[in-house]
Design an enzyme around this catalytic site. Structure first.
Site, short mmCIF file in Angstrom:
data_model
loop_
_atom_site.label_atom_id
_atom_site.label_comp_id
_atom_site.label_asym_id
_atom_site.label_seq_id
_atom_site.Cartn_x
_atom_site.Cartn_y
_atom_site.Cartn_z
N ASP A 291 0.77 -1.22 0.05
CA ASP A 291 0.08 0.24 0.04
C ASP A 291 0.75 1.32 -0.02
O ASP A 291 1.29 1.51 1.22
CB ASP A 291 -0.85 0.07 1.35
CG ASP A 291 -0.24 -0.31 2.48
OD1 ASP A 291 0.57 -1.10 2.44
OD2 ASP A 291 -0.91 0.16 3.37
N GLU A 475 12.94 1.30 7.21
CA GLU A 475 12.00 0.40 6.52
C GLU A 475 12.13 0.07 4.92
O GLU A 475 11.70 -1.01 4.60
CB GLU A 475 10.45 1.15 6.58
CG GLU A 475 9.35 0.63 6.14
CD GLU A 475 7.99 1.57 6.20
OE1 GLU A 475 7.10 0.90 6.19
OE2 GLU A 475 8.40 2.60 6.17
#
Length: 515
Positions: A291, A475
């Protein structure tokens, strides 16, 4: 938008827990929830849904509706601070950049570990019985598919007990709610994430013994029932033109995500879209873990063309093939030949469908399939490496895919997620740890050791460079221009970071890379 807020989970049964027993933050706080999210009372929309009320939510809402009438004297941010325990959004799991990177990761496991605690009244956190590792940053809870890649690092660090505890937690979630939610928050219960549970069980069986398969067989069966619409009508199953069954991502709600409420409402307003199904497509992209990405856009570029529920994803179906194979293995160990043959047949049918619907001869790559156009997706992404990861491609397909990977996806810092720069985080120029691991392992499965090592070396070098410059593991990374940070998405890039730590250690160990 408000009329959608109070219909969450109506009529949905989640395993052993009735959904009506679970009150999500939007249901608890109503207008207060809407105002906090829409007025940016807290910088990140996820912060408020993670807050814990200091007293009865009904009384908080009553006071809010009364006090806000005096607009001059009322301050919403102050009201939230007075009535809620707000999670620390600034705490970074940074030890020091002076230590060797492997030492740093080993220290991070302690910083990222959470231990069981008593259930807190009206908290969105779903209690778990065993210790677990969180990704880090704004992600203060366990996440489903993240955890498999985190476990790779835990294994390299010799933390096998932590691996088993996390798997026990996932089995608990399956038994409690009928599936593994996106994360252990009640606002995530309407969706899952890429089903890596069977791979976790495989990993634990390698560490311990084959008895693990029998221990987790009931949970594996419930996981399969969820994805195959057997335990509830989750609409994850799609009948293909030839009558075969494949799967898609499909969130159970068509409302704005509670943790990204403002972003979703504004997106719908800007697009002039009144059909609430856009929210389901947005949510279903969140279930995919990607996403957002050009994979889900009909024009390959813009969020307003999102069509996640029409896409049959290659990676999801490869994961379910593995789950079917794992169930076959479980029943073989149990000497139940009838069910062993059943799951063997199901896996074989899926294998044939994956070859039929996902291999694009013109692109020489495995792509997603569009159920509306009945054509392969034109978007090439690293999801196309999952058939190699699970040894579903033939040698010729693997050779062709290897060439495409090297010529189109390989960059200075590793592999880029897609070939499109849409300013979404799951597109170029970003690289993500799990996709490096899947791709490298897929190459190794077909004997392409040199390219696998090249990718691993570039990724590890980039991770190490950023760590020495910042003291952090991130991340995601910009793999195209290794001097720039990764970007895109609804939030700032997070540090911590569970799956980066795991894949980093796994690749260093796999190739004995110097540090």
């Amino acid at each position: 938008m408000r009329k959608f807020i109070f219909i969450l989970f109506i009529g949905l049964q989640l395993g052993g827990v009735s959904a009506q027993q679970i009150k999500t933050p939007d249901q608890l706080y109503g207008q207060l929830f809407i105002d906090v999210q829409m007025q940016d009372a807290l910088k990140d929309g996820k912060t408020f849904v993670d807050c814990v009320p200091k007293r009865n939510p009904k009384l908080i809402v009553q006071d809010y509706l009364r006090l806000k009438k005096n607009k001059k004297a009322f301050n919403l941010k102050t009201f939230v601070a007075q009535n809620f325990i707000v999670p620390d959004t600034n705490a970074a799991a940074v030890i020091t950049s002076n230590k060797p990177i492997i030492t740093h990761v080993n220290d991070l496991w302690t910083a990222l570990e959470r231990v069981p605690s008593d259930k807190t009244a009206n908290s969105s956190l779903l209690s778990l019985p065993y210790p677990y590792i969180v990704p880090g940053g704004r992600f203060r809870e366990i996440y489903y598919w993240d955890s498999y890649f985190t476990m790779l690092g835990l294994q390299a660090s010799g933390k096998n007990e932590t691996i088993e505890n996390m798997i026990r937690n996932f089995a608990y979630l399956i038994n409690q709610y009928g599936h593994i939610p996106n994360g252990n928050r009640n606002y995530y219960l309407s969706r899952s994430q890429p089903p890596f549970f069977s791979l976790m069980v495989d990993l634990l069986a390698q560490i311990k013994n084959k008895e693990v398969y029998l221990t987790y067989l009931p949970a594996l069966e419930k996981e399969y029932a969820y994805w195959m619409d057997q335990s509830a009508a989750t609409k994850h199953v799609v009948r293909m033109p030839d009558g075969s069954l494949l799967n898609r991502y499909y969130d159970q709600l068509n409302t704005p995500r509670q943790e990204s409420y403002k972003e979703d409402v504004i997106a719908a307003r800007q697009l002039g879209i009144k059909n609430p199904e856009i929210y389901r497509d947005i949510r279903s992209a969140a279930e995919s873990g990607w996403d957002f990405s050009s994979r889900w856009f009909s024009d390959g570029t813009q969020l307003k063309t999102i069509q996640t529920t029409q896409i049959i994803p290659v990676d999801l179906n490869c994961l379910l093939y593995h789950l079917e194979n794992t169930l076959q293995k479980c029943y073989a160990n149990k000497h139940d030949t009838v069910k062993e043959k059943l799951y063997k047949s199901l896996a074989e049918k899926r294998r044939q469908s994956i070859r039929k619907y996902f291999w694009s001869a013109s692109d020489q790559w495995y792509t997603d399939y569009n159920s509306k156009t009945k054509r392969p997706s034109p978007v090439l992404s690293l999801a196309g490496m999952f058939p190699l990861f699970f040894k579903l491609a033939d040698q010729q397909q693997a050779e062709l895919a290897k060439t495409v990977l090297e010529q189109k996806f390989l960059r200075a810092g590793g592999l880029t997620t897609t070939l499109h720069n849409t300013h979404q985080q799951w597109d170029a120029p970003n690289g993500w740890a799990p996709l490096q691991w899947v791709s490298v392992t897929g190459l190794e499965n077909y004997g392409y050791h040199d390219l696998g090592k090249t990718i691993a070396t570039r990724w590890v070098n980039l991770n190490t460079k950023v760590y020495h410059n910042t003291g952090k593991l991130m991340e995601k990374y910009n793999v195209v221009d290794i001097h720039l940070l990764a970007g895109g998405g609804e939030y700032a890039s997070q540090d911590g970071f569970g799956w980066t730590n795991g894949v980093l250690l796994g690749l260093i160990k796999k190739y004995n890379l110097p540090q």
